[in-house]
Scaffold this motif. Sequence first.
Motif, mmCIF file in Angstrom:
data_model
loop_
_atom_site.group_PDB
_atom_site.id
_atom_site.type_symbol
_atom_site.label_atom_id
_atom_site.label_comp_id
_atom_site.label_asym_id
_atom_site.label_seq_id
_atom_site.Cartn_x
_atom_site.Cartn_y
_atom_site.Cartn_z
ATOM 1 N N ALA A 173 -5.726 11.411 -3.541
ATOM 2 C CA ALA A 173 -7.135 11.396 -3.305
ATOM 3 C C ALA A 173 -7.796 10.455 -2.444
ATOM 4 O O ALA A 173 -8.652 10.597 -1.919
ATOM 5 N N HIS A 174 -6.991 9.416 -2.119
ATOM 6 C CA HIS A 174 -7.524 8.333 -1.176
ATOM 7 C C HIS A 174 -6.839 8.212 0.280
ATOM 8 O O HIS A 174 -7.112 7.485 0.954
ATOM 9 N N GLU A 175 -6.414 9.573 0.536
ATOM 10 C CA GLU A 175 -5.750 9.696 1.911
ATOM 11 C C GLU A 175 -6.762 9.530 2.950
ATOM 12 O O GLU A 175 -6.299 9.188 3.955
ATOM 13 N N GLN A 176 -7.991 9.399 2.639
ATOM 14 C CA GLN A 176 -8.829 9.377 3.878
ATOM 15 C C GLN A 176 -8.912 7.846 4.582
ATOM 16 O O GLN A 176 -9.134 7.812 5.714
ATOM 17 N N ASN A 177 -8.537 6.976 3.795
ATOM 18 C CA ASN A 177 -8.502 5.446 4.461
ATOM 19 C C ASN A 177 -7.300 5.340 4.037
ATOM 20 O O ASN A 177 -6.815 4.289 3.107
ATOM 21 N N PRO A 178 -6.290 5.602 4.923
ATOM 22 C CA PRO A 178 -4.880 4.996 4.579
ATOM 23 C C PRO A 178 -4.431 3.466 4.378
ATOM 24 O O PRO A 178 -3.791 3.206 3.579
ATOM 25 N N GLN A 179 -5.270 2.653 5.377
ATOM 26 C CA GLN A 179 -5.159 1.376 5.317
ATOM 27 C C GLN A 179 -5.602 0.778 3.938
ATOM 28 O O GLN A 179 -4.598 -0.061 3.390
ATOM 29 N N ALA A 180 -6.638 1.171 3.580
ATOM 30 C CA ALA A 180 -7.308 0.363 2.219
ATOM 31 C C ALA A 180 -6.299 1.000 1.110
ATOM 32 O O ALA A 180 -5.895 0.066 0.260
ATOM 33 N N LEU A 181 -5.793 2.202 1.351
ATOM 34 C CA LEU A 181 -4.967 2.722 0.278
ATOM 35 C C LEU A 181 -3.552 1.932 0.087
ATOM 36 O O LEU A 181 -3.217 1.690 -1.000
ATOM 37 N N LEU A 182 -3.079 1.554 1.341
ATOM 38 C CA LEU A 182 -2.004 1.068 1.320
ATOM 39 C C LEU A 182 -2.065 -0.596 0.837
ATOM 40 O O LEU A 182 -1.137 -0.899 0.072
ATOM 41 N N ASP A 183 -3.214 -1.015 1.116
ATOM 42 C CA ASP A 183 -3.369 -2.507 0.375
ATOM 43 C C ASP A 183 -3.401 -2.409 -1.064
ATOM 44 O O ASP A 183 -2.783 -3.182 -1.490
ATOM 45 N N THR A 184 -4.191 -1.380 -1.438
ATOM 46 C CA THR A 184 -4.408 -1.304 -2.880
ATOM 47 C C THR A 184 -3.037 -0.916 -3.460
ATOM 48 O O THR A 184 -2.803 -1.520 -4.338
ATOM 49 N N GLU A 185 -2.404 -0.236 -2.911
ATOM 50 C CA GLU A 185 -1.126 0.398 -3.345
ATOM 51 C C GLU A 185 -0.050 -0.725 -3.442
ATOM 52 O O GLU A 185 0.371 -0.968 -4.395
ATOM 53 N N GLN A 186 -0.138 -1.596 -2.315
ATOM 54 C CA GLN A 186 0.887 -2.621 -2.518
ATOM 55 C C GLN A 186 0.618 -3.741 -3.270
ATOM 56 O O GLN A 186 1.393 -4.365 -3.984
ATOM 57 N N ARG A 187 -0.898 -4.073 -3.494
ATOM 58 C CA ARG A 187 -1.394 -5.072 -4.195
ATOM 59 C C ARG A 187 -1.018 -4.532 -5.622
ATOM 60 O O ARG A 187 -0.340 -5.364 -6.406
ATOM 61 N N ASN A 188 -1.335 -3.329 -6.146
ATOM 62 C CA ASN A 188 -1.108 -2.859 -7.483
ATOM 63 C C ASN A 188 0.526 -2.806 -7.501
ATOM 64 O O ASN A 188 0.803 -3.169 -8.724
ATOM 65 N N ALA A 189 1.146 -2.207 -6.585
ATOM 66 C CA ALA A 189 2.641 -2.102 -6.837
ATOM 67 C C ALA A 189 3.163 -3.285 -6.999
ATOM 68 O O ALA A 189 4.351 -3.470 -7.833
ATOM 69 N N GLY A 190 2.777 -4.483 -6.449
ATOM 70 C CA GLY A 190 3.321 -5.995 -6.865
ATOM 71 C C GLY A 190 3.191 -6.328 -7.968
ATOM 72 O O GLY A 190 4.047 -6.880 -8.705
ATOM 73 N N ILE A 191 1.913 -6.086 -8.438
ATOM 74 C CA ILE A 191 1.599 -6.574 -9.766
ATOM 75 C C ILE A 191 2.311 -5.861 -10.846
ATOM 76 O O ILE A 191 3.108 -6.490 -11.673
ATOM 77 N N ALA A 192 2.464 -4.466 -10.501
ATOM 78 C CA ALA A 192 3.274 -3.580 -11.592
ATOM 79 C C ALA A 192 4.792 -4.020 -11.565
ATOM 80 O O ALA A 192 5.240 -4.133 -12.545
#
Lengths: 233, 195
Positions: free
Chosen positions: B117-136
Motif C-alpha cells: 500500500a505504501h509503494e508510492q514513497n519507497p524511501q519513506a517506506l524503507l525508513d519505516t520498515e527498517q525502523r519497525n523491523a529493527g524494533i520487532a
Amino acid sequence: MSCNETAYIVAASIDESLPLAQRRQLDAHIASCAECRDAVADTRDGMAHLRQWREVAVPRWQRIPESLNDEGLREKLRRARPRFSFWTQWLPLATACMLAVAVVLNVQVQIGGDGMQLSFGGNSQAADISEQLARFEQAQRSAQEQALEQLVTQLEARQDSANLRLMETMLEQFGSSTARNMEQVLAYFEAQRQQDMQLLQSSYQRLADSDFQTIRSVQQLANYVQYQGGQLQ
Amino acid sequence: MSLSEQDEALIRAALEGSARAWERLVRRYEGRVYNFALRLSGNETEALDLMQEVFLGVFRNLHRFRGDSLFSTWLFRIAHNKAVDMNRRRSLLMPLSALGGAGQTEEEVLEHFHDEAHEQNPQALLDTEQRNAGIAQQLSRLSWEQRLVVELKVFQSCTFDEIAEMQDVSANTAKTRFYTAMKLLKTQMEQTHVV
Ligand SMILES: [Zn+2]
C-alpha cells in the motif's frame, strides 16, 4: 554493590499516577543510588526507542466474524426486515373513519364499472343509508382484494430493493469469502421473502375480518344518525 | 460523549444485533491490535491471524463486558490471552532453537514488513520498515512473557497490576519481568548502535 529495589524503582519511575509522597521517596532513592539512576535512565531511553515504532496500516480483512453468517446474521436480517404490522394496523381505523365521514356527510356512494364514486349532498335525502352501506361493504370487499394484490406487489418490490441493498453490504463484507456463503445468503433471502409474503397475507386476512366488524358498528351508527335525523325532521 | 461512552454505546448497539456498530467498534481498535500483533510476531500473516482471533474473542465475549474497566483494557486482556495461545501453537510447530532468544535475522524480519500500500514513497517506506523491523527484531529476542510485558507497558500503557492479572503473577513479578526485559533491550540497542 547491588540494589534490591531497582526493578520496583524503575516500575515506579514510569508510573504517571504515582502519589506525591511516593514520588518524593522515589526521587530521594534515585538521588542516592547510582544503579537505580542508571536503570531509570536506560528504561526511559529504551521506551523512547520502542515508541519510534510507526503504526502500520491494517490490511483488508473481514471484520464481521464468520459465525455471524449463521445465527447472528439471521438475527440481524430479521431486525432489518420491514415491520408489516405497522402498515396493516392503521387500515381498519382509516376505513372506519372514512365510513363514519360518509355516514355523517350523507355521502352518496356509486359503484360503477371503474370502481367506486363518491358524491356529496344532491339527492342524498332520498338515499337509503342502509342500502348504501351494503353497497359500500361490497365495494370495500373488492377494493380490499385489489389493495391486497397491490400491497403484495409493492411490498415484494420494497423487499427486493431492501434485499439488494443488504446484499451489496454483504458482498462487501464477505468479499473474500467463498461462494458457498453467498449461496447460503441467497437461500436465506428467498426463504425470508416467502415467509414475509405468508405473514403479509395472513395479517391482511385478519385486517379484512376486522374491517367487516367495523362496518357493522358503523351500520349501527348510521341507524342512530337516521333515527336522530328522523327526530329532527 | 467521551471515548469510553462511545465505546459503550457501540457495544450496546452491537449486542442488539447492529453489524454496523460492531464494525465501527472494530475499526476503533483494529490499528492498535494489529500493531500489537505485528510487534509480537514480527510477521504480517501471523499478525493478521492474531488480530482476527482477538476480535473473534471480543465478539464472542462482548456480552460479558461489564464496563467496570475501560473497554481497551478488557480488549487487551483478550489480546494477551490470544497471544499466549498463539505462542503455544508456535512452540508446538517450530523447533526450539527458532524461539525466544534466537530471534529472526534482520533480513527475515524486514521481509515481513513489506507493505504494498505504501509503494508510492519507497524511501519513506524503507525508513519505516527498517525502523519497525529493527524494533520487532529486538523484541523477538525477548522471551514471550517479557515481550508481552514490554508491549502492554510501553505501547498499551497498562498498569503493572493489570499486567500481573493478565499474566497471573504478582505485580512484583511483572515489574521484575519488565525490568529484566528492558535491560536486555538496552544491551541489544548498544550492540546495534542505536544509542
Ligand atoms: Zn537503588
